[in-house]
Scaffold this motif. Structure first.
Motif, PDB file in Angstrom:
ATOM      1  N   GLY A  34      70.189 -78.816  -5.269  1.00  0.00           N
ATOM      2  CA  GLY A  34      70.300 -77.610  -4.257  1.00  0.00           C
ATOM      3  C   GLY A  34      70.415 -78.224  -2.809  1.00  0.00           C
ATOM      4  O   GLY A  34      69.845 -77.483  -1.861  1.00  0.00           O
ATOM      5  N   THR A  36      72.769 -78.593  -0.557  1.00  0.00           N
ATOM      6  CA  THR A  36      73.683 -77.610   0.292  1.00  0.00           C
ATOM      7  C   THR A  36      73.077 -76.330   0.761  1.00  0.00           C
ATOM      8  O   THR A  36      73.607 -75.786   1.683  1.00  0.00           O
ATOM      9  N   GLY A  37      72.013 -75.962   0.187  1.00  0.00           N
ATOM     10  CA  GLY A  37      71.349 -74.801   0.536  1.00  0.00           C
ATOM     11  C   GLY A  37      70.410 -74.877   1.659  1.00  0.00           C
ATOM     12  O   GLY A  37      70.349 -75.940   2.340  1.00  0.00           O
ATOM     13  N   SER A  38      69.754 -73.843   2.152  1.00  0.00           N
ATOM     14  CA  SER A  38      68.717 -73.725   3.215  1.00  0.00           C
ATOM     15  C   SER A  38      67.638 -74.547   3.199  1.00  0.00           C
ATOM     16  O   SER A  38      67.426 -75.490   4.104  1.00  0.00           O
ATOM     17  N   ILE A  39      66.912 -74.801   2.168  1.00  0.00           N
ATOM     18  CA  ILE A  39      65.815 -75.753   1.933  1.00  0.00           C
ATOM     19  C   ILE A  39      66.324 -77.033   1.843  1.00  0.00           C
ATOM     20  O   ILE A  39      65.927 -78.028   2.167  1.00  0.00           O
ATOM     21  N   ALA A  60      74.400 -79.989  -6.234  1.00  0.00           N
ATOM     22  CA  ALA A  60      74.658 -78.717  -5.447  1.00  0.00           C
ATOM     23  C   ALA A  60      75.512 -77.820  -6.492  1.00  0.00           C
ATOM     24  O   ALA A  60      76.171 -78.452  -7.434  1.00  0.00           O
ATOM     25  N   GLY A  61      76.061 -76.562  -6.113  1.00  0.00           N
ATOM     26  CA  GLY A  61      76.702 -75.710  -6.653  1.00  0.00           C
ATOM     27  C   GLY A  61      78.432 -75.892  -6.456  1.00  0.00           C
ATOM     28  O   GLY A  61      78.929 -76.938  -7.136  1.00  0.00           O
ATOM     29  N   SER A  62      78.626 -75.424  -5.469  1.00  0.00           N
ATOM     30  CA  SER A  62      80.141 -75.458  -5.217  1.00  0.00           C
ATOM     31  C   SER A  62      80.665 -75.632  -3.675  1.00  0.00           C
ATOM     32  O   SER A  62      81.817 -75.620  -3.479  1.00  0.00           O
ATOM     33  N   ASN A  63      79.773 -75.714  -2.966  1.00  0.00           N
ATOM     34  CA  ASN A  63      79.920 -76.165  -1.473  1.00  0.00           C
ATOM     35  C   ASN A  63      80.656 -77.549  -1.301  1.00  0.00           C
ATOM     36  O   ASN A  63      79.732 -78.350  -0.886  1.00  0.00           O
ATOM     37  N   ILE A 128      68.041 -71.377 -13.156  1.00  0.00           N
ATOM     38  CA  ILE A 128      68.604 -72.452 -13.702  1.00  0.00           C
ATOM     39  C   ILE A 128      67.879 -73.893 -13.299  1.00  0.00           C
ATOM     40  O   ILE A 128      68.034 -74.944 -13.876  1.00  0.00           O
ATOM     41  N   ALA A 146      60.487 -75.833  -4.423  1.00  0.00           N
ATOM     42  CA  ALA A 146      60.668 -74.480  -3.756  1.00  0.00           C
ATOM     43  C   ALA A 146      61.093 -73.276  -4.780  1.00  0.00           C
ATOM     44  O   ALA A 146      61.094 -72.347  -4.637  1.00  0.00           O
ATOM     45  N   GLU A 149      61.496 -69.402  -8.880  1.00  0.00           N
ATOM     46  CA  GLU A 149      61.838 -68.575 -10.307  1.00  0.00           C
ATOM     47  C   GLU A 149      61.344 -69.316 -11.510  1.00  0.00           C
ATOM     48  O   GLU A 149      61.136 -68.580 -12.419  1.00  0.00           O
ATOM     49  N   ASP A 173      57.070 -73.786  -0.761  1.00  0.00           N
ATOM     50  CA  ASP A 173      57.037 -72.295  -0.115  1.00  0.00           C
ATOM     51  C   ASP A 173      56.136 -72.123   0.776  1.00  0.00           C
ATOM     52  O   ASP A 173      55.039 -72.687   0.512  1.00  0.00           O
ATOM     53  N   MET A 227      67.194 -67.967   6.058  1.00  0.00           N
ATOM     54  CA  MET A 227      66.963 -68.398   4.385  1.00  0.00           C
ATOM     55  C   MET A 227      68.224 -68.386   3.710  1.00  0.00           C
ATOM     56  O   MET A 227      69.167 -67.593   4.054  1.00  0.00           O
ATOM     57  N   GLY A 228      68.528 -68.670   2.424  1.00  0.00           N
ATOM     58  CA  GLY A 228      69.375 -68.367   1.514  1.00  0.00           C
ATOM     59  C   GLY A 228      69.717 -66.896   1.212  1.00  0.00           C
ATOM     60  O   GLY A 228      68.598 -66.212   1.479  1.00  0.00           O
TER      61      GLY A 228
HETATM   62  P1  NDP Z   1      70.392 -70.997  -0.870  1.00  0.00           P
HETATM   63  O1  NDP Z   1      71.167 -70.294  -1.810  1.00  0.00           O
HETATM   64  O2  NDP Z   1      70.504 -71.364   0.511  1.00  0.00           O
HETATM   65  O3  NDP Z   1      70.682 -72.617  -1.810  1.00  0.00           O
HETATM   66  C1  NDP Z   1      70.813 -72.818  -3.066  1.00  0.00           C
HETATM   67  C2  NDP Z   1      70.892 -74.132  -3.447  1.00  0.00           C
HETATM   68  O4  NDP Z   1      71.396 -74.102  -5.038  1.00  0.00           O
HETATM   69  C3  NDP Z   1      72.810 -74.565  -2.947  1.00  0.00           C
HETATM   70  O5  NDP Z   1      72.495 -75.939  -2.887  1.00  0.00           O
HETATM   71  C4  NDP Z   1      73.332 -74.006  -4.017  1.00  0.00           C
HETATM   72  O6  NDP Z   1      74.689 -75.000  -4.309  1.00  0.00           O
HETATM   73  C5  NDP Z   1      72.715 -74.377  -5.317  1.00  0.00           C
HETATM   74  N1  NDP Z   1      73.000 -73.807  -6.468  1.00  0.00           N
HETATM   75  C6  NDP Z   1      73.213 -72.597  -6.737  1.00  0.00           C
HETATM   76  N2  NDP Z   1      73.603 -72.592  -7.989  1.00  0.00           N
HETATM   77  C7  NDP Z   1      73.570 -73.599  -8.751  1.00  0.00           C
HETATM   78  C8  NDP Z   1      74.127 -74.290  -9.944  1.00  0.00           C
HETATM   79  N3  NDP Z   1      74.369 -73.519 -10.740  1.00  0.00           N
HETATM   80  N4  NDP Z   1      74.169 -75.471 -10.005  1.00  0.00           N
HETATM   81  C9  NDP Z   1      73.838 -76.250  -9.145  1.00  0.00           C
HETATM   82  N5  NDP Z   1      73.523 -75.824  -7.813  1.00  0.00           N
HETATM   83  C10 NDP Z   1      73.314 -74.416  -7.692  1.00  0.00           C
HETATM   84  O7  NDP Z   1      68.811 -71.049  -1.290  1.00  0.00           O
HETATM   85  P2  NDP Z   1      67.658 -71.388  -0.604  1.00  0.00           P
HETATM   86  O8  NDP Z   1      67.501 -72.671   0.069  1.00  0.00           O
HETATM   87  O9  NDP Z   1      67.322 -69.954   0.319  1.00  0.00           O
HETATM   88  O10 NDP Z   1      66.324 -71.423  -1.698  1.00  0.00           O
HETATM   89  C11 NDP Z   1      66.304 -72.295  -2.600  1.00  0.00           C
HETATM   90  C12 NDP Z   1      64.897 -71.878  -3.544  1.00  0.00           C
HETATM   91  O11 NDP Z   1      63.949 -72.025  -2.439  1.00  0.00           O
HETATM   92  C13 NDP Z   1      64.955 -70.556  -3.937  1.00  0.00           C
HETATM   93  O12 NDP Z   1      64.378 -70.439  -5.347  1.00  0.00           O
HETATM   94  C14 NDP Z   1      63.982 -69.627  -3.040  1.00  0.00           C
HETATM   95  O13 NDP Z   1      63.326 -68.736  -3.429  1.00  0.00           O
HETATM   96  C15 NDP Z   1      63.145 -70.724  -2.581  1.00  0.00           C
HETATM   97  N6  NDP Z   1      62.479 -70.711  -1.335  1.00  0.00           N
HETATM   98  C16 NDP Z   1      63.658 -70.649  -0.055  1.00  0.00           C
HETATM   99  C17 NDP Z   1      62.952 -70.531   1.114  1.00  0.00           C
HETATM  100  C18 NDP Z   1      64.005 -70.647   2.279  1.00  0.00           C
HETATM  101  O14 NDP Z   1      63.299 -70.541   3.555  1.00  0.00           O
HETATM  102  N7  NDP Z   1      65.006 -70.508   2.259  1.00  0.00           N
HETATM  103  C19 NDP Z   1      61.476 -70.443   1.547  1.00  0.00           C
HETATM  104  C20 NDP Z   1      60.625 -70.607   0.334  1.00  0.00           C
HETATM  105  C21 NDP Z   1      61.603 -70.755  -1.121  1.00  0.00           C
HETATM  106  P3  NDP Z   1      76.092 -74.400  -3.104  1.00  0.00           P
HETATM  107  O15 NDP Z   1      75.852 -73.814  -2.050  1.00  0.00           O
HETATM  108  O16 NDP Z   1      77.118 -75.514  -3.193  1.00  0.00           O
HETATM  109  O17 NDP Z   1      76.973 -73.415  -4.303  1.00  0.00           O
END
Ligand code: NDP
Ligand code: MG
Length: 406
Positions: A34, A36-39, A60-63, A128, A146, A149, A173, A227-228
Motif C-alpha cells: 500500500g 501509494t496510500g496515505s500511510i 500498490a493497487g492502481s496508481n 485483502i 496499519a 481490517e 494506528d 487520511m485515505g
Molecule cells: P489509502 O486508501 O490512502 O491507501 C491504500 C493503499 O492500498 C494504496 O496504496 C492502494 O493502492 C493500496 N491498495 C488498495 N487496494 C489494493 C489491492 N487490491 N492490491 C494492492 N494494493 C491495494 O489508505 P490509508 O493509507 O488511509 O489506510 C491504509 C490502512 O491503514 C487502512 O487499513 C486504514 O484503516 C489504516 N489506517 C490509516 C490511517 C491514516 O491516517 N490514513 C490511520 C490509521 C490506520 P492505489 O492507491 O495505488 O490503488
C-alpha cells in the motif's frame, strides 16, 4: 616506530570498512504493502529521512504514476500492482531498471515473504491484507500494522500465530501506538482499562435528521487528520472507532468491557491506559501519523522528527465527551459484533467496506452505511472460530447479500 602514510591509509580504510559494515548490519530492510496510500507515502517520507532504512519491496493497487516514481526513487527488488495490465504497463515504463514485478495476490504474498526483509508495513486497505500478513508472520517478519481490517477479522488467527513465531505486531494506528507507548515499563497485569480517544469526526454533535442530508464531500472533510477515503468515511460514521476497539482487544488482549471510547475533539491525546492504582498514562502529540509510523519502525528507539509541536498556551483547553451511539449506530453495531465474536466482526467489516464503497460512488446515502451493516449482521449465522477460508467466504457472502439489494 612511527606510522608511515601507507599505514595510516590502511587503518583509515579499515575504519571506513568497519563503519561501512556496521551500517550494512544496522540497515533495517522493510517492505510496504500500500505504498501509494496515505500511510504508505508517509512511511516512505520516514525512509527518506532515515538512511538506515531500506525498502526492498513495494506493492500498490492502481496508481501507476506515483508507483513508478517510488520504484525509481527507492529501487526495491520486488514490486507489485493489482492487475496484470498495470504490471505490464509498469514493466514497459521501467524497462531501464532491474526490478521483479508480480501482479495481484501472488505479488503481495511474495513481497510479504521476501527473504531480505525484516519488517512488513501493512498499509493496504481492507481484508485483502489478511493472507499477506499471515504469510509474513510465517516467515518471521515483524509487522508494522496499519491495516486494522486484518486484525478485526482474523485477530484470533494472527495474534497466536505471531506469538508462536516470536514475531512482533507493532501498531501504526495512532490510538494503538499511544496505548503501546503508555504501556512501556508497566506491568500489563495492572491495566484496569484502555481509553481510546476519538475526534468524533466531521459530524460530531449532529442529529440523525441532519445526517440524512450530508453529502460525500462533507463526510470527506475530517477535522484533524488527513487520511485515505475509506478510513475518512469510517471516521465520520464512528465505524473506525468500533474497528479500533476490536483492534485493541486483539493487540493488547484486554476484554471489551475494559475498553472505553472517549470523544476528544482536539485529537491531542491519542489514547490512554488506566492502571490499578487509578493512575492514567497517555501519549500526546500533534495529529500526525508519521510519529506512530516511525515509532513502529524504530521501536524502542525514539528517533528525532521535525514538525510542529504541541503548544499548550496556544491550545488553551482540551475537552472530552461521551460518544453518541444512538446517532452514530455504527459504533454500537461494532460493539455488538465484537461481543458476538467469531465471524460477526468479519460481517461487520465486510458490510462496512462494501457500503463505504457504495457511498464513495454516490450509490447510497450516509445513513444507509450503518443500515446495511445491521441488515448483514442480522442475516448472518455466526461461525464460532472461522479459519482464513471461512473468513473470506463470509466476506464474499456479505458482499453478495449487499449486491442483491444495491
Ligand atoms: P489509502 O486508501 O490512502 O491507501 C491504500 C493503499 O492500498 C494504496 O496504496 C492502494 O493502492 C493500496 N491498495 C488498495 N487496494 C489494493 C489491492 N487490491 N492490491 C494492492 N494494493 C491495494 O489508505 P490509508 O493509507 O488511509 O489506510 C491504509 C490502512 O491503514 C487502512 O487499513 C486504514 O484503516 C489504516 N489506517 C490509516 C490511517 C491514516 O491516517 N490514513 C490511520 C490509521 C490506520 P492505489 O492507491 O495505488 O490503488
Ligand atoms: Mg486511528
Amino acid at each position: 616506530m612511527g606510522k608511515t602514510d601507507t599505514d595510516r591509509g590502511q587503518s583509515k580504510e579499515k575504519a571506513w570498512l568497519f563503519f561501512y559494515k556496521m551500517e550494512v548490519d544496522f540497515v533495517k530492510k522493510i517492505a510496504i504493502l500500500g505504498s501509494t496510500g496515505s500511510i504508505g507515502t508517509q512511511t516512505l517520507e520516514i525512509v527518506r529521512d532515515n538512511p538506515d532504512l531500506q525498502v526492498v519491496g513495494l506493492a500498490a493497487g492502481s496508481n501507476i504514476d506515483l508507483f513508478e516514481k517510488q520504484v525509481r526513487e527507492f529501487k526495491p527488488r520486488l514490486v507489485s500492482l493489482k492487475s496484470e495490465a498495470a504490471c505490464k504497463e509498469l514493466r514497459t515504463r521501467l524497462a531501464d531498471m532491474t526490478v521483479e514485478i508480480v501482479p495481484g495476490m501472488d505479488g503481495l504474498i511474495q513481497i510479504a515473504e521476501m527473504e531480505e526483509s525484516q519488517v512488513l508495513v501493512t498499509a493496504i486497505v481492507g481484508m485483502i491484507g489478511i493472507r499477506p500478513t499471515i504469510a509474513a508472520i510465517n516467515k518471521h517478519k515483524d509487522i508494522a500494522l496499519a491495516n486494522k481490517e486484518t486484525l478485526v477479522t482474523a485477530g484470533h488467527i494472527i495474534m497466536p500465530l505471531a506469538a508462536s513465531m516470536g514475531v512482533s505486531i507493532l501498531p501504526v494506528d495512532s490510538e494503538h501506538s499511544a496505548i503501546f507507548q503508555s504501556m512501556q515499563g508497566e506491568n500489563k497485569d495492572r491495566i484496569s482499562k484502555l481509553l481510546i480517544t476519538a475526534s468524533g469526526g466531521p459530524f460530531r454533535g449532529r442529529t440523525r435528521e441532519e445526517l440524512e442530508k450530508v453529502q460525500l464531500e462533507d463526510a470527506l472533510k475530517h477535522p484533524n487528520w488527513s487520511m485515505g477515503h475509506k478510513i475518512t468515511i469510517d471516521s465520520a460514521t464512528l465505524v473506525n472507532k468500533g474497528l479500533e476497539v476490536m483492534e485493541a482487544k486483539w493487540l493488547f488482549q484486554v476484554d471489551l468491557d475494559r475498553i472505553q471510547v472517549v470523544v476528544h475533539p482536539q485529537s491531542i491525546i491519542h489514547s490512554m491506559v488506566e492502571y490499578a492504582d487509578g493512575g492514567i498514562m497517555a501519549q500526546l502529540g500533534m495529529p500526525d501519523m508519521k510519529l506512530p509510523i516511525q515509532y513502529a519502525l524504530f521501536y524502542p528507539d525514539r528517533r528525532p522528527m521535525a514538525g510542529k509541536r504541541v503548544d499548550f498556551y496556544e491550545l488553551g483547553s482540551i475537552t472530552f465527551e461521551k460518544p453518541d451511539m444512538e446517532t452514530f449506530i455504527g459504533l454500537k453495531l461494532a460493539m455488538k459484533a465484537a461481543a458476538g465474536g467469531g465471524s460477526m466482526p468479519t460481517v461487520f467489516n465486510a458490510a462496512n467496506e462494501k457500503a463505504v464503497s457504495l457511498f464513495l460512488n454516490r450509490k447510497i446515502s450516509f445513513l444507509q452505511i450503518p443500515e446495511i451493516i445491521e441488515m448483514c449482521m442480522e442475516a448472518h449465522q455466526k461461525i464460532a472460530n472461522p479459519d482464513v477460508d471461512a473468513i473470506l467466504a463470509v466476506e464474499q457472502e456479505t458482499y453478495e447479500r449487499i449486491n442483491m439489494k444495491f
